[in-house]
Design a protein around this motif. Structure first.
Motif, PDB file in Angstrom:
ATOM      1  N   VAL A  53      -0.264   7.649  -5.824  1.00 41.18           N
ATOM      2  CA  VAL A  53      -1.408   8.568  -5.692  1.00 41.18           C
ATOM      3  C   VAL A  53      -0.900   9.968  -5.348  1.00 41.18           C
ATOM      4  CG1 VAL A  53      -3.548   9.067  -4.439  1.00 41.18           C
ATOM      5  CG2 VAL A  53      -2.944   6.710  -4.968  1.00 41.18           C
ATOM      6  N   ASP A  54       0.066  10.022  -4.441  1.00 43.66           N
ATOM      7  CA  ASP A  54       0.645  11.321  -4.056  1.00 43.66           C
ATOM      8  C   ASP A  54       1.259  12.037  -5.258  1.00 43.66           C
ATOM      9  OD1 ASP A  54       0.148  11.837  -1.404  1.00 43.66           O
ATOM     10  OD2 ASP A  54       1.765  10.540  -0.698  1.00 43.66           O
ATOM     11  N   ALA A  94     -11.839  10.901  -9.766  1.00 46.07           N
ATOM     12  CA  ALA A  94     -10.385  10.762  -9.647  1.00 46.07           C
ATOM     13  C   ALA A  94     -10.049   9.612  -8.689  1.00 46.07           C
ATOM     14  CB  ALA A  94      -9.772  12.063  -9.143  1.00 46.07           C
ATOM     15  N   GLN A  95     -10.849   9.505  -7.633  1.00 43.99           N
ATOM     16  CA  GLN A  95     -10.646   8.385  -6.706  1.00 43.99           C
ATOM     17  C   GLN A  95     -10.899   7.055  -7.413  1.00 43.99           C
ATOM     18  OE1 GLN A  95     -12.774   8.750  -3.023  1.00 43.99           O
ATOM     19  NE2 GLN A  95     -12.399   6.635  -2.429  1.00 43.99           N
ATOM     20  N   PHE A 106      -7.984   5.844  -9.458  1.00 44.54           N
ATOM     21  CA  PHE A 106      -6.925   5.172  -8.702  1.00 44.54           C
ATOM     22  C   PHE A 106      -7.362   3.796  -8.202  1.00 44.54           C
ATOM     23  CE2 PHE A 106      -5.161   9.463  -8.655  1.00 44.54           C
ATOM     24  CZ  PHE A 106      -3.865   9.164  -9.040  1.00 44.54           C
ATOM     25  N   LEU A 107      -8.657   3.645  -7.922  1.00 42.92           N
ATOM     26  CA  LEU A 107      -9.139   2.311  -7.542  1.00 42.92           C
ATOM     27  C   LEU A 107      -8.972   1.347  -8.723  1.00 42.92           C
ATOM     28  CD1 LEU A 107     -12.393   3.037  -5.468  1.00 42.92           C
ATOM     29  CD2 LEU A 107     -10.091   2.620  -4.658  1.00 42.92           C
ATOM     30  N   TRP A 111      -6.332  13.167   1.086  1.00 43.58           N
ATOM     31  CA  TRP A 111      -6.968  12.500  -0.051  1.00 43.58           C
ATOM     32  C   TRP A 111      -6.238  11.207  -0.421  1.00 43.58           C
ATOM     33  CZ3 TRP A 111      -6.154  11.559  -5.408  1.00 43.58           C
ATOM     34  CH2 TRP A 111      -7.316  11.276  -6.124  1.00 43.58           C
ATOM     35  N   GLY A 143      -1.989  12.317  -8.134  1.00 40.41           N
ATOM     36  CA  GLY A 143      -3.365  12.676  -7.768  1.00 40.41           C
ATOM     37  C   GLY A 143      -3.789  14.018  -8.333  1.00 40.41           C
ATOM     38  N   ALA A 144      -2.926  15.008  -8.186  1.00 38.71           N
ATOM     39  CA  ALA A 144      -3.293  16.369  -8.617  1.00 38.71           C
ATOM     40  C   ALA A 144      -3.505  16.432 -10.132  1.00 38.71           C
ATOM     41  CB  ALA A 144      -2.212  17.345  -8.189  1.00 38.71           C
ATOM     42  N   VAL A 199      -7.798   7.446  -0.419  1.00 33.08           N
ATOM     43  CA  VAL A 199      -7.844   6.613  -1.639  1.00 33.08           C
ATOM     44  C   VAL A 199      -7.123   5.292  -1.381  1.00 33.08           C
ATOM     45  CG1 VAL A 199      -7.084   6.460  -4.049  1.00 33.08           C
ATOM     46  CG2 VAL A 199      -8.035   8.594  -3.196  1.00 33.08           C
ATOM     47  N   THR A 200      -5.982   5.371  -0.706  1.00 32.48           N
ATOM     48  CA  THR A 200      -5.215   4.152  -0.417  1.00 32.48           C
ATOM     49  C   THR A 200      -6.020   3.220   0.480  1.00 32.48           C
ATOM     50  OG1 THR A 200      -3.204   5.479  -0.560  1.00 32.48           O
ATOM     51  CG2 THR A 200      -2.996   3.296   0.434  1.00 32.48           C
ATOM     52  N   LEU A 241      -6.721  14.597 -11.106  1.00 31.07           N
ATOM     53  CA  LEU A 241      -7.879  15.434 -10.782  1.00 31.07           C
ATOM     54  C   LEU A 241      -8.024  16.578 -11.783  1.00 31.07           C
ATOM     55  CD1 LEU A 241     -10.217  16.036  -8.822  1.00 31.07           C
ATOM     56  CD2 LEU A 241      -8.643  17.464  -7.515  1.00 31.07           C
ATOM     57  N   HIS A 294      -5.427   0.479  -9.118  1.00 27.09           N
ATOM     58  CA  HIS A 294      -5.079  -0.532  -8.117  1.00 27.09           C
ATOM     59  C   HIS A 294      -5.438  -1.931  -8.619  1.00 27.09           C
ATOM     60  CE1 HIS A 294      -5.238  -2.642  -4.231  1.00 27.09           C
ATOM     61  NE2 HIS A 294      -4.450  -1.698  -3.769  1.00 27.09           N
ATOM     62  N   PRO A 340       0.813  -1.233   0.000  1.00 22.18           N
ATOM     63  CA  PRO A 340       0.000   0.000   0.000  1.00 22.18           C
ATOM     64  C   PRO A 340       0.844   1.280   0.000  1.00 22.18           C
ATOM     65  CG  PRO A 340      -0.814  -1.545   1.634  1.00 22.18           C
ATOM     66  CD  PRO A 340       0.462  -2.118   1.117  1.00 22.18           C
ATOM     67  N   VAL A 373      -6.717  18.452  -4.554  1.00 25.76           N
ATOM     68  CA  VAL A 373      -6.776  17.306  -3.642  1.00 25.76           C
ATOM     69  C   VAL A 373      -6.398  17.781  -2.238  1.00 25.76           C
ATOM     70  CG1 VAL A 373      -6.419  15.478  -5.321  1.00 25.76           C
ATOM     71  CG2 VAL A 373      -4.452  16.614  -4.342  1.00 25.76           C
ATOM     72  N   PHE A 379       1.547   2.171  -3.520  1.00 25.88           N
ATOM     73  CA  PHE A 379       0.328   2.708  -4.134  1.00 25.88           C
ATOM     74  C   PHE A 379       0.125   4.152  -3.707  1.00 25.88           C
ATOM     75  CE2 PHE A 379      -4.304   3.465  -3.875  1.00 25.88           C
ATOM     76  CZ  PHE A 379      -4.624   3.313  -5.211  1.00 25.88           C
ATOM     77  N   ARG A 380       0.297   4.391  -2.425  1.00 28.55           N
ATOM     78  CA  ARG A 380       0.082   5.751  -1.914  1.00 28.55           C
ATOM     79  C   ARG A 380       1.081   6.732  -2.537  1.00 28.55           C
ATOM     80  NH1 ARG A 380      -0.877   8.347   4.018  1.00 28.55           N
ATOM     81  NH2 ARG A 380      -0.765  10.455   3.202  1.00 28.55           N
TER      82      ARG A 380
END
Lengths: 184, 98
Positions: free
Chosen positions: A23-24, A50-51, A54-55, B22, A27-28, B26-27, A31, A58, A16, B18, A19-20
């Motif tokens: 996303v970090d 946007a969420q 990422f799902l 956020w 993400g911007a 999401v994670t 979006l 994943h 995870p 975001v 993954f994070r």
């Protein structure tokens, strides 16, 4: 570590934290792309979509083969998710809060025969009528103030193609607004 | 007013950004909603293959039996889809206007 290496490690180990990090990092921009597809009047939906992107990333990270850049793969996924959500939900222009259409910088145009609010509403209506790609480039460029370089990365097209999309989108908008007497 | 000027005014509209939590949210959602991979032992796999091998020729001998088989498979799939939907909605944020 590069995005490609991180994505490969995440696909193998499903950590995870990896993954994070992805996303970090992205993400911007995701979006930004998603909200440009939806337009400026659906902010909350953009965050949800946007969420969702990422799902799906994943779930589908195993499909990323590293043949293209990770960002190309991710932004393409984001584009398709957002466009599909827009189509299947059949978002209509009536959902837009008309109060939000009073664009601040045109407020001083007191001499205009058509009121500022009406002008802004008609502009937004015409933008909504554009094809997905044209609408996206208009919003990316004028609302999100994305550079051609950013748009190239987000849409996966060469700079000249992006400029051509912008030109054509503006031409269509210009024609439509001229018919309504809204451009000089 | 020129088209360019009208379009430039779009830049004054608020832009979504975001929030600080956020990525964490999401994670957490992604981790919670990812279906666990089902590991089937070799013995179990052989059992199901043998069962399918025996049941297939028995069930696929008349239209009534084929219809029964299709109905059973559809109901299993429907229950599985419902299970996934309910488990996802428990952890996902509520849908907004979409």
């Amino acid at each position: 570590m590069t995005d490609e290496a991180l994505a490969a490690r995440f696909a193998a180990a499903r950590d995870p934290d990896d993954f994070r990090t992805l996303v970090d990092r992205h993400g911007a921009m995701v979006l930004r792309l998603v909200s440009s597809i939806l337009g400026p009047f659906r902010g909350t939906d953009a965050e949800d979509i946007a969420q969702d992107v990422f799902l799906r990333m994943h779930e589908r990270i195993g499909q990323f083969r590293g043949e293209a850049k990770f960002t190309t793969w991710l932004y393409r996924l984001a584009y398709h998710v957002a466009v599909n959500r827009l189509r299947t939900a059949r978002l209509r222009f009536e959902h837009v809060d008309l109060e939000k259409l009073r664009l601040p910088s045109v407020a001083a145009d007191a001499d205009a025969q058509i009121s500022t609010g009406e002008r802004a509403r008609l502009l937004a209506e015409e933008i909504e009528r554009l094809p997905d790609l044209y609408r996206t480039v208009i919003y990316l460029h004028y609302w999100q103030e994305a550079s051609i370089q950013d748009m190239t990365a987000l849409l996966g097209a060469p700079p000249n193609t992006i400029k051509s999309y912008l030109f054509r989108a503006r031409a269509r908008l210009g024609d439509a607004l001229a018919k309504k007497g809204l451009t000089t | 007013m020129s088209l360019e000027k009208q379009l430039r005014s779009l830049a004054n509209l608020p832009k979504p950004a975001v929030g600080p939590f956020w990525a964490a949210r999401v994670t957490a959602d992604a981790t919670a909603t990812t279906p666990k991979s089902v590991s089937v032992s070799r013995g179990e796999a052989i059992y199901w293959i043998a069962l399918a091998g025996i049941a297939g020729p028995l069930l696929l001998t008349s239209w009534q039996r084929i219809v029964c088989l299709v109905l059973v498979l559809l109901s299993v799939r429907f229950v599985a889809a419902l299970t996934v939907l309910t488990s996802r909605s428990a952890v996902r944020r509520p849908q907004t206007t979409l």
